[in-house]
Design a protein around this motif. Structure first.
Motif, PDB file in Angstrom:
ATOM      1  N   UNK A   9       0.869  -1.185   0.000  1.00  0.00           N
ATOM      2  CA  UNK A   9       0.000   0.000   0.000  1.00  0.00           C
ATOM      3  C   UNK A   9       0.903   1.231   0.000  1.00  0.00           C
ATOM      4  N   UNK A  10       0.944   1.887  -1.134  1.00  0.00           N
ATOM      5  CA  UNK A  10       1.703   3.129  -1.231  1.00  0.00           C
ATOM      6  C   UNK A  10       0.736   4.298  -1.284  1.00  0.00           C
ATOM      7  N   UNK A  11       1.271   5.486  -1.046  1.00  0.00           N
ATOM      8  CA  UNK A  11       0.408   6.663  -1.130  1.00  0.00           C
ATOM      9  C   UNK A  11       1.071   7.880  -0.531  1.00  0.00           C
ATOM     10  N   UNK A  12       0.393   8.985  -0.673  1.00  0.00           N
ATOM     11  CA  UNK A  12       0.945  10.257  -0.212  1.00  0.00           C
ATOM     12  C   UNK A  12       0.925  10.350   1.322  1.00  0.00           C
ATOM     13  N   UNK A  13       1.635  11.352   1.832  1.00  0.00           N
ATOM     14  CA  UNK A  13       1.662  11.595   3.281  1.00  0.00           C
ATOM     15  C   UNK A  13       0.236  11.817   3.774  1.00  0.00           C
ATOM     16  N   UNK A  14      -0.073  11.239   4.921  1.00  0.00           N
ATOM     17  CA  UNK A  14      -1.372  11.438   5.572  1.00  0.00           C
ATOM     18  C   UNK A  14      -2.571  11.005   4.724  1.00  0.00           C
ATOM     19  N   UNK A  15      -2.362  10.024   3.851  1.00  0.00           N
ATOM     20  CA  UNK A  15      -3.488   9.552   3.025  1.00  0.00           C
ATOM     21  C   UNK A  15      -4.352   8.551   3.788  1.00  0.00           C
ATOM     22  N   UNK A  16      -3.917   8.186   4.986  1.00  0.00           N
ATOM     23  CA  UNK A  16      -4.672   7.228   5.806  1.00  0.00           C
ATOM     24  C   UNK A  16      -4.208   5.804   5.577  1.00  0.00           C
ATOM     25  N   UNK A  17      -3.136   5.638   4.801  1.00  0.00           N
ATOM     26  CA  UNK A  17      -2.714   4.281   4.423  1.00  0.00           C
ATOM     27  C   UNK A  17      -2.276   3.435   5.621  1.00  0.00           C
ATOM     28  N   UNK A  18      -1.635   4.059   6.604  1.00  0.00           N
ATOM     29  CA  UNK A  18      -1.164   3.284   7.763  1.00  0.00           C
ATOM     30  C   UNK A  18      -2.340   2.758   8.595  1.00  0.00           C
ATOM     31  N   UNK A  19      -3.305   3.637   8.833  1.00  0.00           N
ATOM     32  CA  UNK A  19      -4.478   3.234   9.624  1.00  0.00           C
ATOM     33  C   UNK A  19      -5.215   2.098   8.922  1.00  0.00           C
ATOM     34  N   UNK A  20      -5.409   2.264   7.617  1.00  0.00           N
ATOM     35  CA  UNK A  20      -6.122   1.259   6.836  1.00  0.00           C
ATOM     36  C   UNK A  20      -5.353  -0.065   6.843  1.00  0.00           C
ATOM     37  N   UNK A  21      -4.046   0.024   6.654  1.00  0.00           N
ATOM     38  CA  UNK A  21      -3.229  -1.194   6.594  1.00  0.00           C
ATOM     39  C   UNK A  21      -3.229  -1.925   7.938  1.00  0.00           C
ATOM     40  N   UNK A  22      -3.212  -1.162   9.033  1.00  0.00           N
ATOM     41  CA  UNK A  22      -3.223  -1.784  10.364  1.00  0.00           C
ATOM     42  C   UNK A  22      -4.515  -2.576  10.562  1.00  0.00           C
TER      43      UNK A  22
END
Ligand code: DC
Length: 230
Positions: free
Chosen positions: A9-22
């Motif tokens: 999951x790649x994406x821009x800063x603060x795109x919510x990717x970390x929360x979603x991936x967790x």
């Protein structure tokens, strides 16, 4: 049907990717690694050891000898995981403004990227994983089974961050947050070693009008497509 083993999951800063991936990794029972914390840990160590951020040689040498561990152990203080730099708990320290201000520069150095990419590939070799970052689908794990690229407008990302800070009872200024996000986007896009563009086979997910739960549901669906046949 085979579920994808390696998901990027790649994406821009603060795109919510970390929360979603967790959340997705919990749902699937996969290992989760947010590679941003590794670049942040190197930056923290650079500042902590008083190395000049502009000194590419010294910063690179430090990155090559730094041991970074990301574990699920640690105190229950709201942390999603614990980040250790040479054994020292830097989970909260890597979120400091000072680290944010220098992390793009540090991550633009070729040897820093090579050192961290090697570690990331090693971690991914252990089994089912969701790895999050900027260049995971393009550089780190180009053979991944499922590649996602998450996007949201700078304004939407600033709004989310603003709300998050207010929710934590912290002072927040929307305009300042928006400017900082736009500056980080520019620096990240201009990264000379790994320009952060989506992989040609990445699935683009626009999250402007979606809640976190809706994004997780969307990605869960994508995991159910038979990737062995694509
Ligand atoms: O996702 P984040 O904000 O925690 O990332 C911190 C910084 O690390 C960001 O400026 C981009 C950089 N980064 C990178 O260069 N490559 C990655 N795979 C992940 C993050």
């Amino acid at each position: 049907m085979t579920k994808p083993t390696t998901i990027t999951i790649d994406g821009t800063a603060a795109s919510g990717k970390s929360t979603v991936a967790a959340l997705l990794s919990k749902k699937l029972g996969y290992l989760y690694l947010d590679t941003g914390v590794m670049y942040r840990a190197v930056t923290w160590a650079v500042l902590h050891e008083g190395v000049a951020v502009d000194n590419e040689e010294s910063v690179s040498a430090l990155a090559e000898r730094l041991t970074i561990n990301v574990t699920t152990d640690g105190p229950a203080d709201g942390r999603p995981y614990t980040v250790l730099a040479n054994g020292q708990d830097v989970t909260w320290a890597i979120r400091a403004k000072e680290v944010e201000a220098h992390v793009s520069r540090v991550s633009s150095y070729r040897r820093v990227r090579v050192a961290l990419t090697t570690q990331q590939r090693h971690i991914a070799a252990a089994g089912s994983i969701i790895m999050v970052g900027r260049d995971i689908g393009t550089v780190v794990l180009p053979q991944a089974d499922l590649k996602i690229f998450m996007r949201a407008s700078a304004e939407e990302r600033a709004r989310r961050r603003y709300k998050e800070l207010l929710g934590q009872g912290k002072p927040a200024n929307y305009e300042e947050i928006l400017t900082a996000i736009q500056q980080r986007d520019k620096l990240d896009e201009a990264n000379p070693v790994s320009p952060f563009i989506p992989a040609t086979d990445a699935i683009m997910v626009d999250t402007d009008n979606l809640t976190i739960e809706e994004v997780v549901a969307k990605l869960s669906k994508l995991c159910e497509i038979d990737h062995s046949k694509i």
